[in-house]
Write an enzyme that holds these catalytic residues in place. Structure first.
Site, PDB file in Angstrom:
ATOM      1  N   TYR A 116      44.570  25.172  65.894  1.00  0.00           N
ATOM      2  CA  TYR A 116      44.263  26.005  67.321  1.00  0.00           C
ATOM      3  C   TYR A 116      45.480  25.429  68.153  1.00  0.00           C
ATOM      4  CZ  TYR A 116      41.036  27.615  70.551  1.00  0.00           C
ATOM      5  OH  TYR A 116      40.385  28.406  71.553  1.00  0.00           O
ATOM      6  N   LYS A 129      24.139  41.881  50.789  1.00  0.00           N
ATOM      7  CA  LYS A 129      25.363  42.289  50.167  1.00  0.00           C
ATOM      8  C   LYS A 129      26.376  41.290  50.208  1.00  0.00           C
ATOM      9  CE  LYS A 129      26.454  46.908  49.750  1.00  0.00           C
ATOM     10  NZ  LYS A 129      26.490  48.073  49.520  1.00  0.00           N
TER      11      LYS A 129
HETATM   12  C1  LIG Z   1      20.781  49.631  46.473  1.00  0.00           C
HETATM   13  C2  LIG Z   1      21.161  50.181  47.890  1.00  0.00           C
HETATM   14  O1  LIG Z   1      22.265  50.171  48.499  1.00  0.00           O
HETATM   15  C3  LIG Z   1      19.936  50.883  48.550  1.00  0.00           C
HETATM   16  O2  LIG Z   1      18.943  51.089  47.768  1.00  0.00           O
HETATM   17  O3  LIG Z   1      20.145  51.347  49.736  1.00  0.00           O
END
Ligand SMILES: CC(=O)C(=O)O
Ligand SMILES: NC(=O)C1=CN([C@@H]2O[C@H](COP(=O)(O)OP(=O)(O)OC[C@H]3O[C@@H](n4cnc5c(N)ncnc54)[C@H](OP(=O)(O)O)[C@@H]3O)[C@@H](O)[C@H]2O)C=CC1
Ligand SMILES: [Mg+2]
Length: 756
Positions: free
Chosen positions: A39, A94
């Site tokens: 920092y 994800k």
């Molecule tokens: C797998 C995916 O991205 C969905 O089912 O929306």
């Protein structure tokens, strides 16, 4: 969803702490100086460099490996417009997949904005933070407008994954499915359920792959999309409108070869499948509930090939097979966009990988199923570790060839290797060993030569040129398993097979064995029985006669039983008093070696000195300079217990044996890694930096420590590495996978040059 899965999912998300992610610092912040670097004032240096050259942001910040997963929650899975907040578990999910499958870091960003223009404004302003943008679960047609606008405005890749990730995987599944049923993509008829983001992107890509546009019928909530329809229409759907009298999905399915469902759960009635052409492909990809459940589809059409988006059925056609790797390739070559050529390259790479042999990691993740290209295995499994090395280089190459790579990768095969290392963390530590093994191919005998994992390891050893395997086992079983696993091993050509019950040199082997053990209480008759019945005895005898250079055993049976045979038949290398064993644990923070993990229960000071010497020699074979810590509950003389005194004595002896070795002790484990603490406690310490070889006072401590590190340090283990036999032998543990067997094979092969 079954009740138990629902509840398990809630527990998974809630415990032990809420969510699936956390932020972790990659740099130390332990003292005032670290603070000054991380920092103010030190951080200003990095800022100034970026002002001078914005490209250096990837050198001084996480940006080059950071992807934003962004949604407004308008088409979340098949759950519909559940909103930005409720979409967060999917986006966190994800992020986890990006990290685990491709080592890409992700910030998930949920934006409470349904207006496409305002959404675009918000996302566009995030460009400085990220190396790329993954749009997710945004409904059609807004997603088309949003993606196009962002692509035009931003200089980093923007990809709406529900469109293109899905299309790429569907493209590969259709190509491979048609191959299985022997149909030509130019001639097949396809019907969709769904005319949204995913479905329309799939159609565009399938047309690019050769499907005839006039052979495609699109259906949605209102039925067939026909020319002149006004209900629920938009310009994107209209491009696929057909001049037809058909109005329902059922009618449209008459004579169709492919059903592509990207709509909602349960919309396809089993009886409609009867209308389809012979050997139809049924891709029911709605999540979490497919358009038709596979068992219903199979009952209605036993000749159908069926795929869903789910993990729990064969043929999981899901964009997870694509997005981690297409972004990996794009980030690594500094692509400014993800273009058509990169997408097609990805389709081809996925299709090709499904036709390659499957790996043991994939098989073990899927309960040992035998996965071979065919109706139930059209595309690779998400846990296939080869996805990264197949897809990312193909994408990067296409980016370079199509002129969108700002940092072209000069050597794609070195890049592929570096990706392998990212996946197989042992790969990095093992690399020098594999390189050495390739210099001269040695004959390595596998005692349990007809076991599946051994055959796969033998195949890898041949392919990678690190050994010529000799397999002890029943030739018929070996042949059957080679074919069952789809391996390319050719007995007699690239691998030798020795059948213990039809051994042409049986008498000679019995004589050799008896000669090595006759003073240990065996009778000649017992010796004959053992050469025929104990594979480890026969393998060790081959090593002794010189028919093999090195040996691997241990997949079946107890470690100590194998060890006894090795000690009796192979014996110890000159000058070695006792055999010893060491394990390496490869962690994100580096590789640690620990001994003695399996052989010596309570070594004396002399034994410990020898253990350290043998282990140090082995550590050097990995291209690593050993830094040895003799660990104890005592810290530089703080205790006078027998075990503390033993470690001190071991240090003294070791310094005599190996004056040049960097070694210190006896000490607490934390001092082995913290130089500053060590020097504060003991300024004369001859160990510098962090220790990498830990010598433990006894087997309990060594074995417990390496198992703890394996689990808590998320380490990958190499070993046990047996040290001190007269010829190279490794006794693996029964749980060893193919990769572990291969590692031990390479180690054994390399040890041939300088004894055990
Ligand atoms: C797998 C995916 O991205 C969905 O089912 O929306
Ligand atoms: N397996 C995979 O990898 C992926 C699967 N998907 C799944 O595909 C589905 C669609 O996602 P996406 O394209 O992003 O969403 P969109 O909202 O963009 O599209 C949904 C489409 O499905 C249609 N639809 C909805 N309900 C029905 C119904 N009962 N009968 C017929 N058509 C229906 C909609 O019709 P209308 O246009 O008339 O509203 C629309 O065309 C979801 O279930 C999602 O989970 C998505 C991406 C990847
Ligand atoms: Mg999605």
């Amino acid at each position: 969803m079954p009740d138990d899965l629902y509840q398990c999912s809630l527990d998974y998300h809630r415990l032990p702490k809420p969510g699936k992610l956390e932020i972790r610092a990659t740099k130390p912040l332990a003292n005032q100086r670290d603070l000054a670097l991380a920092y103010s004032p030190g951080v200003a240096a990095a800022c100034r460099e970026i002002v001078k050259d914005p490209g250096t942001a990837r050198d001084y910040t996480l940006r080059g490996n950071l992807v934003a997963v962004i949604t407004n929650g308008t088409a979340v899975l098949g759950l519909g417009p559940i909103g930005a907040l409720a979409a967060k578990p999917v986006m966190e999910g994800k992020a986890v997949l990006f990290k685990q499958f491709a080592d890409i870091d992700v910030f998930d960003i949920e934006i409470d904005e349904r207006d496409p223009e305002r959404f675009v404004e918000t996302v566009a302003r995030l460009e400085p933070s990220f190396g790329a943008i993954n749009l997710e679960d945004i409904k059609a047609p807004d997603c088309f407008i949003i993606e196009q606008a962002l692509k035009e405005r931003l200089g980093i890749p923007v990809l709406h994954d529900d469109q293109h990730g899905t299309a790429i995987v569907v493209g590969a599944a259709v190509l491979n499915g048609l191959r299985v049923v022997g149909k030509d993509i130019a001639k097949v008829r396809l019907v969709t359920a769904g005319a949204g983001a995913a479905a329309l992107a799939c159609l565009n890509l399938l047309v690019e792959l050769g499907m005839a546009r006039d052979q495609i019928t699109v259906t949605d909530i209102a039925g067939v999309v026909y020319e002149g329809r006004s209900e629920e229409m938009d310009g994107y759907k209209a491009r696929f409108a057909r001049a037809t009298d058909q109005r329902t999905l059922a009618e449209a399915l008459d004579g169709a070869d492919i059903f592509l469902g990207l709509s909602a759960g349960g919309v396809l009635a089993p009886e409609w499948l009867e209308r389809m052409a012979p050997r139809p492909l049924v891709l029911a990809l709605a999540n979490p509930v497919p358009e038709i459940m596979p068992d219903l589809a199979k009952a209605a059409r036993p000749d159908a090939i069926i795929a869903t988006g789910r993990t729990d059925f064969p043929n999981q056609v899901n964009n997870v097979l694509c997005f981690p790797f297409i972004f990996r390739g794009a980030l690594d070559c500094g692509a400014t966009e993800i273009n058509g050529a990169m997408k097609i390259a990805c389709v081809r790479a996925i299709a090709e990988l499904a036709q390659a042999e499957t790996s043991d990691i994939v098989r073990s993740a899927y309960g040992g199923q035998n996965l071979r290209f065919g109706p139930d295995y059209l595309i690779p499994k998400p846990f296939d570790p080869r996805l990264m090395e197949y897809l990312a280089p193909a994408v990067a190459r296409a980016a370079m060839e199509s002129g969108v790579a700002t940092r072209p990768i000069p050597d794609l095969s070195a890049y592929r290797q570096s990706l392998q290392n990212r996946i197989f963390r042992t790969g990095l530590t093992m690399k020098p060993v594999f390189d050495l093994a390739r210099e001269r191919v040695r004959r390595v005998v596998f005692a349990e030569g007809d076991k599946h994992r051994v055959l796969e390891a033998a195949q890898q050893a041949v392919m990678q040129g690190i050994a010529r395997p000799i397999l002890i086992g029943r030739p018929r079983v070996i042949d059957e398993r080679i074919s069952e696993l789809g391996l390319k091993l050719r007995p007699g050509i690239d691998v030798d097979v020795l059948d213990p019950s039809d051994n042409p040199r049986f008498d000679e082997h019995c004589a050799t064995f008896f000669g090595s053990v006759k003073r240990r209480g065996y009778t000649p008759a017992e010796a004959r029985q053992m050469v025929r019945g104990e594979a480890t005895v026969l393998a060790a005898t081959l090593l002794r006669t010189g028919e093999a250079d090195a040996m691997i055993c241990g997949i079946v049976g107890r470690y100590l039983r194998h060890l006894r045979h090795v000690e009796e038949i192979i014996g110890k290398a000159p000058g070695v008093k006792r055999l010893t064993s060491m394990n390496a644990v490869v962690m994100h923070t580096g590789t640690l070696f620990i001994a003695d993990t399996y052989v010596q229960e309570d070594p004396s000071a002399e034994d410990l000195a020898e253990i350290a010497r043998l282990c140090a020699q082995q550590v050097r074979r990995f291209g690593i300079e050993p830094k040895v810590a003799l660990l104890s509950h005592s810290n530089f003389g703080s205790h006078d217990t027998p075990s503390a005194a033993k470690m001190r004595e071991a240090l003294y002896l070791l310094r005599g044996l190996e004056p040049e070795l960097e070694v210190e002790g006896e000490m607490h484990a934390n001092l082995a890694f913290e130089e500053a603490l060590r020097l504060a406690r003991f300024p004369d310490s001859r160990l510098t930096g962090r220790a990498n070889l830990l010598i433990m006072p006894n087997q309990d401590a060594a074995n417990i420590a390496f198992n703890l590190l394996q689990v808590l340090g998320e380490g990958t283990v190499i070993g046990p590495i047996l040290l001190g036999p007269a010829k190279p032998v490794h006794i693996v543990t029964p749980s060893a996978g193919v990769r572990a067997l291969l590692n031990m094979t390479a180690l054994a092969a390399v040890q041939v040059r300088d004894g055990g």
